[in-house]
Write an enzyme that holds these catalytic residues in place. Sequence first.
Site, PDB file in Angstrom:
ATOM      1  N   SER A  17      91.125  14.576 -19.536  1.00  0.00           N
ATOM      2  CA  SER A  17      90.589  13.118 -18.541  1.00  0.00           C
ATOM      3  C   SER A  17      91.078  11.805 -17.628  1.00  0.00           C
ATOM      4  O   SER A  17      91.804  11.418 -18.783  1.00  0.00           O
ATOM      5  CB  SER A  17      89.290  12.598 -20.697  1.00  0.00           C
ATOM      6  N   GLY A  18      90.387  11.510 -16.733  1.00  0.00           N
ATOM      7  CA  GLY A  18      91.357  11.023 -15.965  1.00  0.00           C
ATOM      8  C   GLY A  18      91.100   9.397 -16.979  1.00  0.00           C
ATOM      9  O   GLY A  18      91.255   8.845 -16.640  1.00  0.00           O
ATOM     10  N   SER A  19      89.732   8.923 -17.249  1.00  0.00           N
ATOM     11  CA  SER A  19      90.130   7.597 -17.649  1.00  0.00           C
ATOM     12  C   SER A  19      90.774   7.819 -19.347  1.00  0.00           C
ATOM     13  O   SER A  19      91.787   6.705 -19.085  1.00  0.00           O
ATOM     14  CB  SER A  19      88.079   7.090 -17.854  1.00  0.00           C
ATOM     15  N   GLY A  75      87.696  10.674 -13.444  1.00  0.00           N
ATOM     16  CA  GLY A  75      89.042  10.561 -12.457  1.00  0.00           C
ATOM     17  C   GLY A  75      88.881  11.932 -12.551  1.00  0.00           C
ATOM     18  O   GLY A  75      88.964  12.719 -12.040  1.00  0.00           O
ATOM     19  N   THR A  76      88.194  13.093 -13.536  1.00  0.00           N
ATOM     20  CA  THR A  76      87.576  14.523 -13.184  1.00  0.00           C
ATOM     21  C   THR A  76      87.223  14.909 -12.328  1.00  0.00           C
ATOM     22  O   THR A  76      87.191  15.771 -11.799  1.00  0.00           O
ATOM     23  CB  THR A  76      87.701  15.029 -14.692  1.00  0.00           C
ATOM     24  N   ASP A  85      78.697   7.625 -16.931  1.00  0.00           N
ATOM     25  CA  ASP A  85      80.663   7.527 -17.227  1.00  0.00           C
ATOM     26  C   ASP A  85      80.170   5.925 -16.695  1.00  0.00           C
ATOM     27  O   ASP A  85      79.631   6.019 -15.263  1.00  0.00           O
ATOM     28  CB  ASP A  85      81.202   8.397 -16.585  1.00  0.00           C
TER      29      ASP A  85
END
Length: 342
Positions: A90-92, A257-258, A252
């Site tokens: 996960s990006g965040s 980020g993904t 979100d």
Amino acid sequence: MRSTRTIHVISAHAEGEVGDVIVGGVLPPPGDTIWEQSRWIARDGSLRNFVLNEPRGGVFRHVNLLVPPKHPEADAAFIIMEPEDTPPMSGSNSICVATVLLDGGLVPMQEPETSLVLEAPGGLVRVRAECRDGKAERIFVQNLPSFAGELDRSLEVEGLGTLTVDTAFGGDSFVVVDAAAMGLRLDASEAHDIARMGVRITNAANAALQFRHPTLPDWRHFSFCLFAGAVTRDDNGLRAGAAVAIQPGKVDRSPTGTALSARMALLHARGQMGLDDRLTTVSLIGSTFTGRILGTTDLAGTPAILPEISGRGWITGIHQHMLDPSDPWPQGYRLTDSWGAR
């Protein structure tokens, strides 16, 4: 106060999306790899229920468990727990974890830049942080290899008709629709509709399409629906709106980020984004992530990009989640008013 369980948490958010970090009170789960440990967490469910269900959690919350890394290059490892999934990356959440590690003093901070390696369930992610006055001000994450799946695929969605969708992987699995084609401006007032439509589209994709990851064979579903805004170009590079619907039915708060990595993979596959380009995506609350393509690779026969994403994170508090032995809901609860129909 009495408690049969106490879990220590540092709360954080990355560009608006909550990503709390468990720093104590939980032993590492069994497993020889971080991926195996994350699968145990997903199957067992008890920790997920305790921290994600109400009254301690909520549909808006993600929680990350810090565990000792397995890879010799990694400084720390983390397992991501989202409302419905326990994903590869996960990006965040990686930005939140890096922020907590640095701002919380768990990893030594070097100014003006600190480099570290995190081990996510899906593999290593390399992080560099721009730091000043004891604060990690911007986090850069080299995400997992990302790739385009099917392009311009027809998908029948009940109540919405036949849609044209793309599929992609950006550290997690996406079905992607054109926001304008859905009549959306990607404005904050549309969040409720985006959340509900996105879940329907994701469920339809899981029923009619197939997702396959070349090196994670047991990740076989689509997690999210990305409503992708039109790409424009200005002096700062490429820019687009983005809204991601997360199961069981929320949007979100960050640009995801993904999703940014998946969008870059799709644009690269179409010849619309190169190594010299920067893509900034904008969430419904106006926050931004910026991405670039560091290079390309072959992922077990699948052409993939090597994405880097960047954004900001902030610590919001320190919590100790407790369980009174007389609490009649030790695993918490969910209601369909906010968690959606199950």
